[in-house]
Design an enzyme around this catalytic site. Sequence first.
Site, PDB file in Angstrom:
ATOM      1  N   ASP A 157       4.651  12.704   0.139  1.00 53.85           N
ATOM      2  CA  ASP A 157       4.538  12.490   1.595  1.00 53.85           C
ATOM      3  C   ASP A 157       4.640  13.874   2.235  1.00 53.85           C
ATOM      4  OD1 ASP A 157       4.926  11.444   4.414  1.00 53.85           O
ATOM      5  OD2 ASP A 157       5.034   9.540   3.350  1.00 53.85           O
ATOM      6  N   HIS A 196      -5.254   1.929   6.656  1.00 50.11           N
ATOM      7  CA  HIS A 196      -5.404   1.243   7.945  1.00 50.11           C
ATOM      8  C   HIS A 196      -5.041   2.158   9.126  1.00 50.11           C
ATOM      9  CE1 HIS A 196      -1.072  -0.552   8.633  1.00 50.11           C
ATOM     10  NE2 HIS A 196      -1.024   0.709   8.256  1.00 50.11           N
TER      11      HIS A 196
HETATM   12  C1  SAM Z   1       2.415   3.476   7.651  1.00 50.97           C
HETATM   13  S1  SAM Z   1       3.397   4.570   6.708  1.00 50.97           S
HETATM   14  C2  SAM Z   1       3.314   3.792   5.107  1.00 50.97           C
HETATM   15  C3  SAM Z   1       4.474   4.123   4.253  1.00 50.97           C
HETATM   16  C4  SAM Z   1       4.520   3.405   2.899  1.00 50.97           C
HETATM   17  N1  SAM Z   1       3.364   3.690   2.088  1.00 50.97           N
HETATM   18  C5  SAM Z   1       4.652   1.922   3.122  1.00 50.97           C
HETATM   19  O1  SAM Z   1       3.707   1.174   2.961  1.00 50.97           O
HETATM   20  O2  SAM Z   1       5.767   1.492   3.481  1.00 50.97           O
HETATM   21  C6  SAM Z   1       2.329   5.959   6.513  1.00 50.97           C
HETATM   22  C7  SAM Z   1       2.940   7.125   5.741  1.00 50.97           C
HETATM   23  O3  SAM Z   1       1.933   8.153   5.626  1.00 50.97           O
HETATM   24  C8  SAM Z   1       2.582   9.390   5.756  1.00 50.97           C
HETATM   25  N2  SAM Z   1       1.585  10.417   6.121  1.00 50.97           N
HETATM   26  C9  SAM Z   1       1.000  10.621   7.325  1.00 50.97           C
HETATM   27  N3  SAM Z   1       0.149  11.645   7.256  1.00 50.97           N
HETATM   28  C10 SAM Z   1       0.206  12.113   5.974  1.00 50.97           C
HETATM   29  C11 SAM Z   1      -0.459  13.162   5.271  1.00 50.97           C
HETATM   30  N4  SAM Z   1      -1.361  13.946   5.878  1.00 50.97           N
HETATM   31  N5  SAM Z   1      -0.177  13.338   3.958  1.00 50.97           N
HETATM   32  C12 SAM Z   1       0.741  12.542   3.328  1.00 50.97           C
HETATM   33  N6  SAM Z   1       1.387  11.532   3.941  1.00 50.97           N
HETATM   34  C13 SAM Z   1       1.122  11.325   5.257  1.00 50.97           C
HETATM   35  C14 SAM Z   1       3.632   9.142   6.812  1.00 50.97           C
HETATM   36  O4  SAM Z   1       4.634  10.135   6.793  1.00 50.97           O
HETATM   37  C15 SAM Z   1       4.134   7.745   6.419  1.00 50.97           C
HETATM   38  O5  SAM Z   1       5.213   7.829   5.525  1.00 50.97           O
END
Ligand code: SAM
Length: 294
Positions: A157, A196
Amino acid sequence: MRVMTSLGLCSSVEAEVYCPTDKSLAMTKPIGRDGVPCIYDLTLPALSKLPEYLRLNNYVNPEEYSRSPMQWAVGKSQFEWLAENKQHQFLFNSYMSSRREGKPNWFDVYPLKRLIDGAIPLPDAAFLVDIGGNEGHDLGNLYARYSRPPGRLILQDLPKMVKNVDRQGIDAMAYSFLDPQPVKGARAYYFRAIFHDWPDRICQRILLNTISAMNAQYSRIIIVDFVLPDTNVPRMQSAMDIQMMSIGAGVERSKKQWVDLLASVGLKINGIWNSNPALESVIEAVLMEDAERL
Ligand SMILES: C[S@@+](CC[C@H](N)C(=O)[O-])C[C@H]1O[C@@H](n2cnc3c(N)ncnc32)[C@H](O)[C@@H]1O
């Protein structure tokens, strides 16, 4: 209290006497206590101005992340806003880890044997990489069930998210999925509730970054997200669709939209597993050329 009662947040047993319901109890747990204020503050400014945004944009679906309704209304999209609002980021993480309590794990819905069979049984081989895995709640659940996976469980992440993660059996790594994937040849690259959040163009970039690390004969992509029906989409899923559109030009996708998105980068769906149409599905995808050999 009348409004609360009409929403089912409590029951009204006699004049001026109220009792808790399942919903009021949920509001005292992380899913409600942390999720509701976080999602309210995160989404409301953009949602309240959505009619104006749509009118100004001729009711054209936003497809550019940099031109999402939230970007227009607030000047940033969801992850930038969260990064700048520490308390809300804390609530968001708590909501992420609690929102599926009581629901089946993805590995109860998807036969994990498909990944375990044929996995290279070396301790330093990468078994599963959870990309955008927040603070590792999903991998934590997997490790609690399979404490001896055939290889490493790797959490990825953004740097701020993983810097304090210290979970048994899990290697945490700072990584942005907008860059090429550094973990080469993993058995599975796992994305839950990631695509999404983003429009097709950025999803293609994320997928191509992943493909650059895949072993064509060995690696699979696992996606856990809604697969919407073509007709009569349930209220929760259609509400999520508008929410995702507002905060980042994202979209909840139907089966056809998933097939088209994945095919556009040379991926083919091997199967879709679901235990309940109201819940997320598990999609297994492979590189097209090698799909028949896996
Ligand atoms: C909606 S959450 C989903 C978290 C987890 N996968 C779940 O389903 O509970 C989206 C995740 O994507 C991460 N994220 C956003 N932009 C990102 C990037 N450029 N690279 C890696 N992770 C990212 C956020 O920090 C967050 O933890």
